[in-house]
Design a protein around this motif. Structure first.
Motif, mmCIF file in Angstrom:
data_model
loop_
_atom_site.group_PDB
_atom_site.id
_atom_site.type_symbol
_atom_site.label_atom_id
_atom_site.label_comp_id
_atom_site.label_asym_id
_atom_site.label_seq_id
_atom_site.Cartn_x
_atom_site.Cartn_y
_atom_site.Cartn_z
ATOM 1 N N GLU A 91 0.821 -1.180 0.081
ATOM 2 C CA GLU A 91 -0.006 0.035 -0.064
ATOM 3 C C GLU A 91 0.940 1.148 0.024
ATOM 4 O O GLU A 91 0.376 2.492 -0.219
ATOM 5 N N THR A 93 3.052 2.773 -2.308
ATOM 6 C CA THR A 93 2.980 3.312 -3.493
ATOM 7 C C THR A 93 1.523 4.305 -3.537
ATOM 8 O O THR A 93 1.684 5.450 -3.704
ATOM 9 N N ALA A 94 0.396 3.739 -3.215
ATOM 10 C CA ALA A 94 -1.034 4.627 -3.204
ATOM 11 C C ALA A 94 -0.747 5.661 -2.175
ATOM 12 O O ALA A 94 -1.148 6.759 -2.175
ATOM 13 N N LEU A 96 1.971 7.064 -0.952
ATOM 14 C CA LEU A 96 2.844 7.981 -1.370
ATOM 15 C C LEU A 96 2.234 9.117 -2.394
ATOM 16 O O LEU A 96 2.465 10.360 -2.163
ATOM 17 N N LYS A 97 1.171 8.597 -3.153
ATOM 18 C CA LYS A 97 0.630 9.401 -4.064
ATOM 19 C C LYS A 97 -0.490 10.288 -3.344
ATOM 20 O O LYS A 97 -0.687 11.527 -3.697
ATOM 21 N N GLN A 98 -1.128 9.724 -2.325
ATOM 22 C CA GLN A 98 -2.170 10.324 -1.390
ATOM 23 C C GLN A 98 -1.441 11.491 -0.764
ATOM 24 O O GLN A 98 -2.084 12.535 -0.539
ATOM 25 N N PRO A 100 1.833 13.258 -0.928
ATOM 26 C CA PRO A 100 3.237 13.561 -1.619
ATOM 27 C C PRO A 100 4.434 14.084 -0.756
ATOM 28 O O PRO A 100 5.483 13.979 -0.902
ATOM 29 N N GLY A 103 6.925 11.699 0.287
ATOM 30 C CA GLY A 103 7.881 11.568 -0.600
ATOM 31 C C GLY A 103 9.229 12.345 -0.505
ATOM 32 O O GLY A 103 10.441 12.041 -0.696
ATOM 33 N N ASP A 104 8.629 13.828 -0.360
ATOM 34 C CA ASP A 104 9.850 14.810 0.157
ATOM 35 C C ASP A 104 10.821 14.612 1.072
ATOM 36 O O ASP A 104 11.711 14.945 1.155
#
Length: 433
Positions: A91, A93-94, A96-98, A100, A103-104
């Protein structure tokens, strides 16, 4: 960012509470979940040693295993009651999209760690370059991954030439290198061995080499550490000394036979008047023989300042004086400035350390340059003779290529001289010429 995540109702199912002593994951685990600390304190363990603590709410950890698809590099354990948000691997990947911003955050963490590691590596390289011994690091296959400035000088190859090359290329006998590597893989580390190195400019060099395996906590070999010291001079000197010691006893026996032949043959072949009787001639030959023998063994270590080798030679020389007719009580070795470099005596209570560095410059060396030796008359104080006891020494000059290297002094046993050779102080003066 943490408030936004933990108050998201979709993520409430991922909130987990651990109690003191609970383990989140173990070093070497295959898990690759992502974690956020909500509250509490965590300790990071490498083996059984704590290397770090995680105490700041919102701290992110476990990202390295996820990004690299690798095993856990450390163990995480709760120091008290801990609440974390655990995002399963499938989960992330999803997630990190939610969010962002996470990720930074990961990018920032990785950049900071890279900077810290770079500074540590640079510091270690600076330290290693200042070490006198050669340091070489190879991977499991024997490829060179790092070495210091001393290694570059010792092995006669620059870093750009050796980077990624096989370490066995620098050794004159690759099979010996491979056997040593196999041995260390079975024993972690081995005692120092002497390996021959093919130096591109200096030719063959003898390198004392010690090897240690670097392993992780699961005993997996990570790399091999090689430490080397140039022992070429010592190795060659040891070989020369062994040869000299091998021939020492036969040479002395031969010289004794020659001395006997001269003593007993001289009256039959000389047509002139014999000016020196057989005992005095025997003593003169003995002095000349012992001087030449010790000169051949002592000149080189004296020039090198190697006192250990000098002491060994003096001890072995006196060990061979098995007869009761030895005319010496001790031997003193002076350097070019007439300061005592080393000394040895068979008298009880003798200590060479109290004499080292004492100067003979104020003592008269009686005799000319054409004399066989110089005569010294001096007085040394001891507990029985506080005003000084008279001693007689004879000095032979040590020269190398017409350069004065020092002096070899025999401390004479005058009682033995009188009893066995009928020579007193005046007799020693007459033997000078």
């Amino acid at each position: 960012m943490l408030d936004e995540i933990i108050h998201n109702k979709d993520l409430e199912k991922h909130l987990i509470t651990y109690h003191k002593g609970d383990t989140l994951f173990l070093e070497g685990d295959e898990s690759q979940d992502l974690y956020f600390l909500v509250s509490g304190h965590l300790e990071v363990l490498k083996g059984d040693k704590k290397i770090e603590e995680i105490t700041e709410p919102g701290a992110l950890f476990g990202e390295l295993s996820f990004l690299l698809g690798a095993k856990r590099t450390a163990t995480l354990q709760a120091e008290n009651e801990v609440r974390v948000l655990r995002i399963p691997k499938n989960e992330v990947t999803a997630f990190l999209k939610q969010f962002p911003a996470v990720g930074d955050k990961i990018t920032e963490i990785l950049a900071r760690r890279l900077d810290e590691r770079s500074q540590v590596v640079y510091g270690l390289r600076q330290i290693c370059d200042k070490l006198p011994d050669a340091v070489m690091l190879t991977d499991q296959s024997g490829r060179v991954v790092a070495w210091n400035a001393a290694a570059e000088k010792l092995y006669g190859r620059n870093w750009h030439h050796m980077r990624g090359s096989s370490a066995e290329d620098i050794y004159e006998e690759p099979q010996t290198y491979r056997e040593l590597l196999q041995e260390v893989q079975s024993r972690i580390s081995v005692p120092e061995r002497i390996l021959k190195v093919k130096h591109l400019e200096k030719g063959r060099r003898y390198v004392s080499t010690s090897v240690t395996l670097l392993q992780d906590n699961h005993s997996n070999i990570q790399s091999v550490l090689w430490l080397g010291r140039d022992v070429t001079s010592a190795h060659r000197l040891e070989r020369k000394y062994r040869r000299a010691r091998y021939w020492l006893i036969p040479s002395m026996i031969l010289l004794v036979f020659l001395a006997v032949a001269i003593v007993f043959g001289y009256p039959y072949f000389s047509k002139g008047v014999q000016t020196v009787d057989s005992r005095k001639l025997e003593l003169r030959n003995l002095l000349a023989k012992d001087y030449l023998l010790l000169k051949s063994l002592l000149t080189e270590p004296l020039a090198r300042g190697d006192r250990n080798s000098v002491t060994r030679v003096l001890e072995e020389f006196f060990g061979l004086q098995v007869t009761q007719q030895c005319p010496y009580k001790g031997i003193i070795l002076l350097d070019g400035q007439k300061k005592i470099f080393d000394a040895f005596s068979i008298e009880s209570g003798f200590s060479a350390d109290t004499m080292i560095g004492t100067s003979y410059t104020g003592i008269e060396f009686q005799g000319s340059e054409k004399s066989l030796y110089r005569l010294l008359i001096l007085y040394r104080a001891d507990k029985n003779n506080p005003m000084g006891r008279k001693g007689i020494e004879i000095a032979f000059e040590l020269k190398e290529n017409e350069r004065n290297m020092g002096w070899l002094l025999f401390q004479m046993n005058m009682d033995c001289m009188k009893a066995n050779y009928e020579v007193d102080e005046e007799g020693l003066r007459n033997l000078q010429s």
